[in-house]
Design an enzyme around this catalytic site. Sequence first.
Site, PDB file in Angstrom:
ATOM      1  N   TYR A  49       0.842  -1.199   0.000  1.00 17.55           N
ATOM      2  CA  TYR A  49       0.000   0.000   0.000  1.00 17.55           C
ATOM      3  C   TYR A  49       0.877   1.248   0.000  1.00 17.55           C
ATOM      4  CZ  TYR A  49      -3.984  -2.975   1.160  1.00 17.55           C
ATOM      5  OH  TYR A  49      -4.963  -3.933   1.127  1.00 17.55           O
ATOM      6  N   GLU A  50       0.502   2.189  -0.853  1.00 14.05           N
ATOM      7  CA  GLU A  50       1.158   3.496  -0.954  1.00 14.05           C
ATOM      8  C   GLU A  50       1.390   4.167   0.401  1.00 14.05           C
ATOM      9  OE1 GLU A  50      -0.022   6.420  -4.265  1.00 14.05           O
ATOM     10  OE2 GLU A  50      -1.431   6.818  -2.649  1.00 14.05           O
ATOM     11  N   SER A  51       0.507   3.871   1.353  1.00 13.64           N
ATOM     12  CA  SER A  51       0.598   4.507   2.665  1.00 13.64           C
ATOM     13  C   SER A  51       1.774   3.999   3.494  1.00 13.64           C
ATOM     14  CB  SER A  51      -0.703   4.256   3.435  1.00 13.64           C
ATOM     15  OG  SER A  51      -1.025   2.866   3.406  1.00 13.64           O
ATOM     16  N   GLY A  52       2.439   2.937   3.024  1.00 13.77           N
ATOM     17  CA  GLY A  52       3.615   2.450   3.737  1.00 13.77           C
ATOM     18  C   GLY A  52       3.481   1.052   4.300  1.00 13.77           C
TER      19      GLY A  52
END
Lengths: 254, 254, 311, 311
Positions: A49-52
């Site tokens: 996920y892009e969020s980390g």
Amino acid sequence: MEYTDSEMMIVCSARALAGERVVFVGVGLPNIACNLARHTVSPNLELVYESGVFGARPARLPLSIGDPSLVSGAASVCSMADLFMNYLLGGRIEVAFLGAAQIDRYGNINTTVIGDYHHPQIRLPGSGGACEIAIHARKVYVIVRLSRRTFVERVGFVTSPGHLSGEPGQRAALDMPGLGPQLVVTDKAVFRFDRSTGEMMLSSLHPGVTPETVQAEVGWPLAVAPDLETTLPPTEQELRLIRQELDPGQLYSR
Amino acid sequence: MEYTDSEMMIVCSARALAGERVVFVGVGLPNIACNLARHTVSPNLELVYESGVFGARPARLPLSIGDPSLVSGAASVCSMADLFMNYLLGGRIEVAFLGAAQIDRYGNINTTVIGDYHHPQIRLPGSGGACEIAIHARKVYVIVRLSRRTFVERVGFVTSPGHLSGEPGQRAALDMPGLGPQLVVTDKAVFRFDRSTGEMMLSSLHPGVTPETVQAEVGWPLAVAPDLETTLPPTEQELRLIRQELDPGQLYSR
Amino acid sequence: MKPDTKVMTMRDAIATYVKDGDTLALEGFTHSIPFAAGHEIIRQGRRELTLCRLTPDLLYDQMVAAGCVRKLVFSYLGNPGVGSLHCIRRAIENAIPRPLEIEEYSHFGMVARYTAGAAHLPFFPVRSYQGTDLHRANPLIRFVESPYGDGPVGVVPPLNPDVTIVHAPRADARGNTQFWGLLGVQKEAAFAARQVIVTVEEIVDEGVIRSDPNRTLIPHLVVDAVVRQPRGAHPAYVQGYYDRDGEFYLEWDRISRDPGLTAAWLQEWVYGVPDWEGYLDKLESRQAEIWQRLAPGTALSEPVNYGVYGG
Amino acid sequence: MKPDTKVMTMRDAIATYVKDGDTLALEGFTHSIPFAAGHEIIRQGRRELTLCRLTPDLLYDQMVAAGCVRKLVFSYLGNPGVGSLHCIRRAIENAIPRPLEIEEYSHFGMVARYTAGAAHLPFFPVRSYQGTDLHRANPLIRFVESPYGDGPVGVVPPLNPDVTIVHAPRADARGNTQFWGLLGVQKEAAFAARQVIVTVEEIVDEGVIRSDPNRTLIPHLVVDAVVRQPRGAHPAYVQGYYDRDGEFYLEWDRISRDPGLTAAWLQEWVYGVPDWEGYLDKLESRQAEIWQRLAPGTALSEPVNYGVYGG
């Protein structure tokens, strides 16, 4: 069994993940598609996920890519600098999903603006990570509903580069490690891209849809794959997984 | 009270930290000097270690900048990328200590090689972080024993730039945020730099040392500050702190 | 992608992933240096290696002395707190036991090279090297003009080891690896590498790892082999597990000054034992109290609550 | 350098450090968005602000609607999982309540700008933007030729806010601030700023912080003010403390479509309360069960041993 357009889009996306190992996942349909693939064609699929977040084990359907349920019990959670640098630019992502407000004949995507950039008719969300995803992920799958407003001959603004003007070798010449868009999944049909022309072509029609119906929603004379298929409808198992396990509230798959 | 050369060097270094707030500290004499300054002239002095440690509270005298006693109970421990980027390049360091195998008239430092680089007579340790420290720390203090082998007219290799060829403005023209070396503490004397010529000058003689003794160990005609002083010997309090608290085993201050 | 079961013996991990001629990074700044892995590389007789490390330390001194190494990529050659690395100096100054090519940076230059390697950036700006002779000694250090008018900026190229080896306190069997204490450049060196071997003090249940995902700096995605190797960093330390064996760092200064003593030491402590367990047995037979001497007290982190959301 | 006692009220922290015309970054990717601080900025009537954030989210939508903002620097304009940010769209499309200048990047472009800002690098290479129109829309996105022959590389300039504000689970009174869960760009944005305000769920004894120094991503060195503000991220969430109030994100979609409703909401929930405690009181008076509804279960991290060395 009856199914919704969204369920068909989820199923088509999930099937296209067969053999893939690392996917960069957005929330909503792509999230459900990736989880469906883990239960069916690609049990070892890893979600980034892009969020980390890497290796999430959410205890509920996440409502955004920043949902706290993605964090608790994950294998690793890192800063966005690390996520973009070490995962995405680092070449670890095999498939990434993108949406589109406009997508053109060569798979270029606009999520920035309709009309003049400085005096916009409609201001769209912008790139987020899409521009980097389009450049660095090895393959891009686009999930979008078929509509003449969306499928335009040439996008008004390139947020996320596809096959550019279609000539082979352009992406490599611009130092793009990824192969660009490989698949477009819609509610009416699935499209692939001609390797030699970079052009989108109709690859599979959902049951009951005619090529004319599709052409009517596409803003250029649409190429058709020589081996045009009819999409296999969702299986009972796929629908059961979506409805009972992956999106029991039918939040996205309705 | 009697004292050793090392104790004098520690005391001179510590006193020069009056009014300073953030120091980049190497192990050995600088470490003891910084801790002495915290007990005397600069109680709020913050210590930053190249290894990634900020706000250390070591329960013993650390034997290296990577000592585990620096980590336990520290305020923050980060990666070396973060340490170099966010602390050093980020301009947070007010004073940093450097050693030298050679230092020249303009404060340029060699810790790389004696003789030809590719066929060295003596291979020295190299830069470590010294090159970045010399460029980015606001002020550099050098701690080194006085010797003609060390104090040379022109270093054979510039590892850590000082005032270059001495002309004012050179450092700024090369995009160096730091002011360069401001102080050289030795076992015989303390040196500062002439702002207009960038040249090292004798600033303070330790008790009993003559200018001639110093000149004999320096490889160029040494400038002398107009206000040449005699170094105040270590006070009883300073010696007590060093001997009883900071280096009870006399590992470095002997 | 990496297989699911990655627990291997040290012998198999090195034999499988480390080849003659490879570029290796065995990282760890003072803390948690993978000595056990390095000894196994010596024992297996690997040759023509390019070794990358900020601080070659005793481990690379030993590997150079053993004749494994063609080239060194580094930023600081020292026995920390003691003095020179005599074997490496002999190789550079006198080509003993063989000529040693060097490629030299500053610490931040090496950090930036791994960072660029991990992110596949064609270069990394360091704002360093102006006014020094380092870029004259190493033509891979270059300058680019800032497009914002700030003048030339020093840059370094990416570094992508064939294999990165790190030692860590704990990982799960798939390779999710957690670190605390000094972090060095382990994360960047691992993501930059084509293949990664992790050696650990403990292999723990994945529930332990997943209870604290922010501590997992190296995810299983990039890990090829997990080797359980308690005390695998001796004579370096592992935070909370054991202290640095400062006595050995002093003793190595004495041994390494003499090529004969060095060869005898390698014979006795590396070639002469079958594996790291043999090394540890020998160590304990000489110093029965060694692990008591090096044992730290306990200082546990306060837990944090990640929360349960749903389910 | 920063003073030793940094605990302040929100009112004093904003009044002291945030000035008209400032460039601000209130960061936090979905997680731990500093809503309480943003509301106080609106309440104090700050004007002509340049607001930086990857994802402006509801907070900047509210600040734009309140007329505080001259310019927005961003990479994604959306109400996550819901749709548009209607106030920002009105400002961009129709100059309501005033014209809004924009400076637009991609996510990694913004990440790189903060990273370069923190490290005082004149630019940061992103290997992005080729083949897009983003650099035509934003002339600060430029290209440099790689000195290693890899062709032109997209770069972005550093971003150095006057003030960065982040919300975190815990800090000590001096400002050593710890994070877990999604980390976003909080560390980079803080180090890049001239001044930093940290708002926290809890101010803890420094012994808690020092028991786990690896979790301290923002050290007191760069912190100017510490504000204790429990539930200061509502309607966003704080990992382990409370869940996201998804209902409000949906409700804001309805409110923000209408300028009149938006103004009324600001009047009632921001101008009409003296401070965040007033906001929370009003929230609880409407939804007695809100904090039970948003409470997560407990999932504690396994502790790690840092060890006691010496002493």
